[in-house]
Design an enzyme around this catalytic site. Structure first.
Site, PDB file in Angstrom:
ATOM      1  N   GLU A 160       0.853  -1.181   0.000  1.00 28.51           N
ATOM      2  CA  GLU A 160       0.000   0.000   0.000  1.00 28.51           C
ATOM      3  C   GLU A 160       0.890   1.232   0.000  1.00 28.51           C
ATOM      4  O   GLU A 160       1.924   1.266   0.655  1.00 28.51           O
ATOM      5  CB  GLU A 160      -0.920  -0.029   1.216  1.00 28.51           C
ATOM      6  CG  GLU A 160      -1.957  -1.114   1.056  1.00 28.51           C
ATOM      7  CD  GLU A 160      -2.851  -1.287   2.271  1.00 28.51           C
ATOM      8  OE1 GLU A 160      -2.938  -0.358   3.077  1.00 28.51           O
ATOM      9  OE2 GLU A 160      -3.455  -2.368   2.393  1.00 28.51           O
ATOM     10  N   CYS A 265      -6.634   6.539  23.123  1.00 30.03           N
ATOM     11  CA  CYS A 265      -7.833   5.839  22.658  1.00 30.03           C
ATOM     12  C   CYS A 265      -7.545   4.504  21.990  1.00 30.03           C
ATOM     13  O   CYS A 265      -8.375   4.015  21.219  1.00 30.03           O
ATOM     14  CB  CYS A 265      -8.631   6.709  21.696  1.00 30.03           C
ATOM     15  SG  CYS A 265      -8.761   8.400  22.240  1.00 30.03           S
TER      16      CYS A 265
HETATM   17  N1  NAD Z   1      -3.484  -4.708   0.896  1.00 30.38           N
HETATM   18  C1  NAD Z   1      -2.292  -5.192   0.681  1.00 30.38           C
HETATM   19  O1  NAD Z   1      -1.285  -4.499   0.789  1.00 30.38           O
HETATM   20  C2  NAD Z   1      -2.126  -6.623   0.241  1.00 30.38           C
HETATM   21  C3  NAD Z   1      -0.919  -7.005  -0.346  1.00 30.38           C
HETATM   22  C4  NAD Z   1      -0.772  -8.315  -0.758  1.00 30.38           C
HETATM   23  C5  NAD Z   1      -1.798  -9.232  -0.558  1.00 30.38           C
HETATM   24  N2  NAD Z   1      -2.948  -8.820   0.051  1.00 30.38           N
HETATM   25  C6  NAD Z   1      -4.010  -9.813   0.224  1.00 30.38           C
HETATM   26  O2  NAD Z   1      -4.998  -9.577  -0.779  1.00 30.38           O
HETATM   27  C7  NAD Z   1      -6.298  -9.870  -0.252  1.00 30.38           C
HETATM   28  C8  NAD Z   1      -7.186  -8.640  -0.381  1.00 30.38           C
HETATM   29  O3  NAD Z   1      -6.623  -7.623   0.430  1.00 30.38           O
HETATM   30  P1  NAD Z   1      -7.157  -6.125   0.360  1.00 30.38           P
HETATM   31  O4  NAD Z   1      -6.230  -5.333   1.197  1.00 30.38           O
HETATM   32  O5  NAD Z   1      -7.403  -5.749  -1.046  1.00 30.38           O
HETATM   33  O6  NAD Z   1      -8.556  -6.317   1.122  1.00 30.38           O
HETATM   34  P2  NAD Z   1      -9.727  -5.229   1.283  1.00 30.38           P
HETATM   35  O7  NAD Z   1     -10.342  -5.523   2.606  1.00 30.38           O
HETATM   36  O8  NAD Z   1      -9.214  -3.856   0.985  1.00 30.38           O
HETATM   37  O9  NAD Z   1     -10.752  -5.619   0.117  1.00 30.38           O
HETATM   38  C9  NAD Z   1     -11.477  -6.807   0.075  1.00 30.38           C
HETATM   39  C10 NAD Z   1     -12.747  -6.545  -0.741  1.00 30.38           C
HETATM   40  O10 NAD Z   1     -13.410  -7.800  -0.941  1.00 30.38           O
HETATM   41  C11 NAD Z   1     -14.813  -7.547  -0.863  1.00 30.38           C
HETATM   42  N3  NAD Z   1     -15.497  -8.818  -0.594  1.00 30.38           N
HETATM   43  C12 NAD Z   1     -15.564  -9.525   0.566  1.00 30.38           C
HETATM   44  N4  NAD Z   1     -16.280 -10.646   0.382  1.00 30.38           N
HETATM   45  C13 NAD Z   1     -16.651 -10.671  -0.917  1.00 30.38           C
HETATM   46  C14 NAD Z   1     -17.398 -11.578  -1.715  1.00 30.38           C
HETATM   47  N5  NAD Z   1     -17.887 -12.719  -1.206  1.00 30.38           N
HETATM   48  N6  NAD Z   1     -17.611 -11.283  -3.006  1.00 30.38           N
HETATM   49  C15 NAD Z   1     -17.127 -10.135  -3.534  1.00 30.38           C
HETATM   50  N7  NAD Z   1     -16.397  -9.229  -2.836  1.00 30.38           N
HETATM   51  C16 NAD Z   1     -16.169  -9.508  -1.536  1.00 30.38           C
HETATM   52  C17 NAD Z   1     -14.935  -6.537   0.261  1.00 30.38           C
HETATM   53  O11 NAD Z   1     -16.188  -5.878   0.235  1.00 30.38           O
HETATM   54  C18 NAD Z   1     -13.754  -5.617  -0.053  1.00 30.38           C
HETATM   55  O12 NAD Z   1     -14.133  -4.585  -0.934  1.00 30.38           O
HETATM   56  C19 NAD Z   1      -6.073 -10.343   1.168  1.00 30.38           C
HETATM   57  O13 NAD Z   1      -5.964 -11.741   1.186  1.00 30.38           O
HETATM   58  C20 NAD Z   1      -4.749  -9.719   1.539  1.00 30.38           C
HETATM   59  O14 NAD Z   1      -4.073 -10.462   2.540  1.00 30.38           O
HETATM   60  C21 NAD Z   1      -3.149  -7.542   0.433  1.00 30.38           C
END
Ligand code: NAD
Length: 357
Positions: A160, A265
């Site tokens: 991020e 908090c």
């Molecule tokens: N954010 C990072 O930096 C990062 C980096 C590498 C890997 N990841 C991995 O990638 C995955 C996603 O992470 P993120 O940060 O994008 O998560 P996030 O929480 O930002 O987004 C997840 C999205 O999935 C949606 N969602 C949940 N259930 C759903 C369903 N059944 N159908 C359709 N949409 C659904 C949610 O509403 C949300 O918008 C995770 O496994 C995380 O560990 C994240």
């Protein structure tokens, strides 16, 4: 880039999903983005970007005609063979990954997909999942009469804050499958990026992600432990890390003594890096409070004015964190709402809604 390429579906439009969708749209694919959060989809349809990532809004805007947003998974199934899964897999209290969203996606795919394209669909797992998840999903698909659905593990490594750059210039692309059409198609999608490719089996692809995360965490934990030793010996951990990191076998990255966060908090089980009487330790607020109480600092109003307590803090606008003295520590009973925030370093913390940020 504007060459028309394989259309894809992206399930979950959070950080990973939206950046992946915008990135592949930029490379020329039509992308059908699905999320169960109707509010988020409405905002995306209206041209709003729910998260801030440098370059993301511009990339979405430039490729608006190729990005389609919906809450209906059928919209992806009808239009695309590859369904990139980017739903959240947050840790549970026991520390395991919560795979309920992944299971919901698997369950939402009908046994006979629209237009009977079932044989030509595949799940491409971007979400971070435990080792063995791919094999267990394949078993579930077979039990549900969906054995024709392909499965590819394609872990995500973006950070991020630099997610768009990381999509466009990945250190590597990892594609794990059973040497199927789906793996070939994913490789083809990433090909324009020219990144080193690791084409392997599903179990190995899953382990690449988990082992990479574990190694980075080890580096951070290691330098935090070295910081403690430095405190004891009078050494400066910043200089030590620099001296170590210049060795190219070790490297500079992920070798900065860790920072927690400061402010009021925060719930008691969150942690902070504290320096108390010259000794640096990572501890929970709860433990810190009891440590200070044991030292007998509390006044009649329940406020502790600790002697020689410092926490590692960022000064707004400052380039480096520094240990700053703590004037007072208070604690309050609270049974109201708790919100979860994500810090700039990607850590999720729980705090009360009146926490200043
Ligand atoms: N954010 C990072 O930096 C990062 C980096 C590498 C890997 N990841 C991995 O990638 C995955 C996603 O992470 P993120 O940060 O994008 O998560 P996030 O929480 O930002 O987004 C997840 C999205 O999935 C949606 N969602 C949940 N259930 C759903 C369903 N059944 N159908 C359709 N949409 C659904 C949610 O509403 C949300 O918008 C995770 O496994 C995380 O560990 C994240």
């Amino acid at each position: 880039m504007s060459e028309r390429r394989e259309p894809i579906g992206v399930i979950g439009t959070g950080y990973v999903g939206l950046v992946t969708a915008a990135g592949f749209a930029h490379l020329g694919s039509d992308v059908f983005c699905i999320d169960i959060d109707a509010d988020k989809i409405a905002r995306l349809q209206a041209g709003e970007i729910p998260i801030y990532e440098p370059g993301l809004a511009e990339m979405v805007e430039a490729n608006r005609d190729r990005l389609h947003f919906s809450t209906q998974i059928d919209d992806a199934l009808v239009n695309a063979r590859l369904l990139f899964v980017a739903v959240g897999t947050p840790p549970t209290y026991s520390g395991d990954a919560d795979l309920s969203a992944v299971r919901a996606v698997v369950g939402a795919i009908p046994a006979l997909a629209p237009r009977s394209k079932q044989q030509r669909h595949a799940l491409v797992m971007k979400s971070t999942v435990p080792a063995g998840t791919g094999a267990s999903i394949q078993r579930v698909l077979a039990e549900q009469g969906k054995a024709g659905l392909g499965y590819v593990s394609c872990p995500e490594f973006l950070k991020e804050g630099s997610a768009v750059k990381d999509f466009l210039h990945p250190d590597r692309v990892v594609v794990g499958d059973e040497m199927s059409w789906a793996g070939d198609a994913v490789v083809e999608l990433y090909a324009p990026l020219g990144a080193p490719l690791v084409r392997t089996d599903i179990a190995s692809a899953e382990m690449v992600k988990l082992a990479s995360n574990a190694f980075l965490a080890t580096k951070i934990s290691f330098i935090n432990e070295i910081a403690n030793v430095c405190e004891e010996t009078g050494a400066d951990v910043i200089e030590v890390a620099r001296g170590m990191g210049l060795d190219e076998r070790i490297g500079q990255k992920f070798l900065q003594a860790g920072i927690g966060f400061g402010g009021s908090c925060l719930v008691g089980d969150e942690t902070v890096l504290v320096r108390l009487r010259g000794r640096t330790t990572l501890m929970t607020f709860e433990r810190l409070w009891h440590r200070l109480l044991d030292d007998g600092h509390q006044d009649d109003d329940g406020v502790i004015e600790p002697a020689a307590l410092e926490v590692l803090s960022w000064i707004p606008g400052g380039a480096e964190p520094q240990f700053m003295p703590v004037m007072c520590v208070t604690r309050r009973d609270y049974d109201g709402e708790i919100v979860e925030l994500r810090t700039k370093t990607g850590r999720r913390i729980r705090c009360t809604p009146d926490h200043p940020w």
